[in-house]
Design a protein around this motif. Structure first.
Motif, PDB file in Angstrom:
ATOM      1  N   TYR A 151      -0.326   5.506   3.659  1.00  0.00           N
ATOM      2  CA  TYR A 151      -1.664   4.908   4.423  1.00  0.00           C
ATOM      3  C   TYR A 151      -1.099   3.956   5.480  1.00  0.00           C
TER       4      TYR A 151
ATOM      5  N   ASP B 164       0.859  -1.308  -0.094  1.00  0.00           N
ATOM      6  CA  ASP B 164      -0.071  -0.022   0.032  1.00  0.00           C
ATOM      7  C   ASP B 164       0.940   1.240   0.015  1.00  0.00           C
TER       8      ASP B 164
ATOM      9  N   PRO C  59      -5.197   3.654  -3.083  1.00  0.00           N
ATOM     10  CA  PRO C  59      -4.044   2.863  -2.530  1.00  0.00           C
ATOM     11  C   PRO C  59      -4.121   1.495  -3.174  1.00  0.00           C
TER      12      PRO C  59
ATOM     13  N   LEU D  97      -3.619  -1.322  -1.731  1.00  0.00           N
ATOM     14  CA  LEU D  97      -4.388  -2.662  -1.353  1.00  0.00           C
ATOM     15  C   LEU D  97      -6.035  -2.305  -1.325  1.00  0.00           C
TER      16      LEU D  97
END
Length: 317
Positions: A91, A87, A315, A317
């Motif tokens: 984040y 990610d 992001p 992920l």
């Protein structure tokens, strides 16, 4: 997008690079931490006995970016259940910061020195063992050889505002990635905001091409160490220590790392040789720059020129 709660993430031993952190169970109280003396085989056995679980949170925009690292470790050590979470570091940062705030941890980083810790460049490691870099990444002005169409390649960023290159320029959003943002601030200092204005009118595409580094002349060359540390709480500290020892071993530094961080090894590429003397300076100034909270000011300035980052570029992920 798959989401993981802060609470569930905290239940794993975790590594975060650049933002790479591994959670660990015990904090060291000694300022004179010695380098690890166990072999990788012994550390592997310790990790298996502990439960054989390892979770790595690595910076990146999509999961495949760190597949080489995941595959190299998993094939060599199949008895470790290795989960890789990719990610954006921004984040990972807030998830870790949120956990630290909620857990009210006092000793946040475990002081630990894996074998060969003393061989890591001074500017890439904390003298007490709180963190170290395990590989190096580089930035510079680049061009895509397949898109030249017989034209002479641009020699500096100033060439990119030529009308010929309109619609042929690729970039990461400087208002979305801190490393790219830092590079753009250097361009502003050198070429001015008029250059940014001209570039913004060149119909820039945001993607990753096959590129060639331009290292001649006065073009910017930036490099930084991808840091790794162990947090003071986790269920599997042995697995975290094992990974750190493996990551800076000679074999991994030569065959897996993008560029090695050890003074006793030759650079992995000729390009890296050029940046050896400059890399430590940028790592330090980048950290100070972020601490000074200039990141947000610069990000907003570039947003005026390039617009907000589209939501689909979220992001990894």
């Amino acid at each position: 997008m798959l989401r993981r709660s802060t609470k569930s993430t905290a239940q794993h031993e975790t590594l975060r690079t650049s933002s790479t952190v591994c959670y660990a169970l015990l904090a060291s109280s000694s300022l004179a931490v010695q380098e690890e003396t166990k072999t990788l085989d012994e550390l592997y056995a310790d990790a298996i006995a502990e439960g054989g679980n390892l979770v790595l949170c690595h910076g990146g925009g999509f999961s495949e970016q760190q597949e080489t690292l995941h595959e190299a470790f998993s094939k060599t050590f199949p008895e470790i259940n290795f989960t890789l979470i990719v990610d954006y570091s921004k984040y990972h940062d807030v998830r870790i910061d949120n956990q630290l705030e909620n857990d009210k941890l006092e000793g946040k980083l475990l002081e630990y020195k894996p074998a060969n810790f003393s061989q890591v460049y001074d500017g890439f490691r904390d003298q007490r063992g709180a963190y170290m870099a395990y590989m190096m990444f580089t930035f510079s002005f680049l061009y895509d050889e397949t898109a030249l169409d017989g034209f002479t390649p641009p020699e500096s960023p100033t060439d990119l505002v030529d009308p010929h290159w309109a619609g042929k320029i690729a970039s990461t959003y400087p208002n979305d990635d801190d490393a790219v943002l830092f590079l753009y601030t250097r361009y502003v200092e050198k070429y001015g905001w008029n250059w940014v204005d001209d570039l913004a009118n060149q119909n820039v595409t945001f993607h990753t091409p096959n590129v060639t580094f331009v290292t001649d002349g006065d073009n910017e060359y930036l490099a930084w160490g991808q840091r790794i540390a162990i947090l003071s709480k986790a269920k599997h500290p042995a697995a975290a220590k094992f990974f750190m020892n493996w990551a800076i071993s000679e074999e991994v530094q030569k065959t897996v790392a993008a560029e090695n961080v050890r003074v006793d090894l030759m650079p992995n590429s000729a390009l890296a040789t050029r940046g050896r003397s400059a890399r430590l300076t940028w790592t330090s100034s980048r950290s100070s720059w972020r601490i000074a909270r200039l990141w947000e000011q610069w990000r907003q300035m570039f947003t005026l020129y390039f617009g907000e980052v589209p939501s689909f570029l979220g992001p990894g992920l």
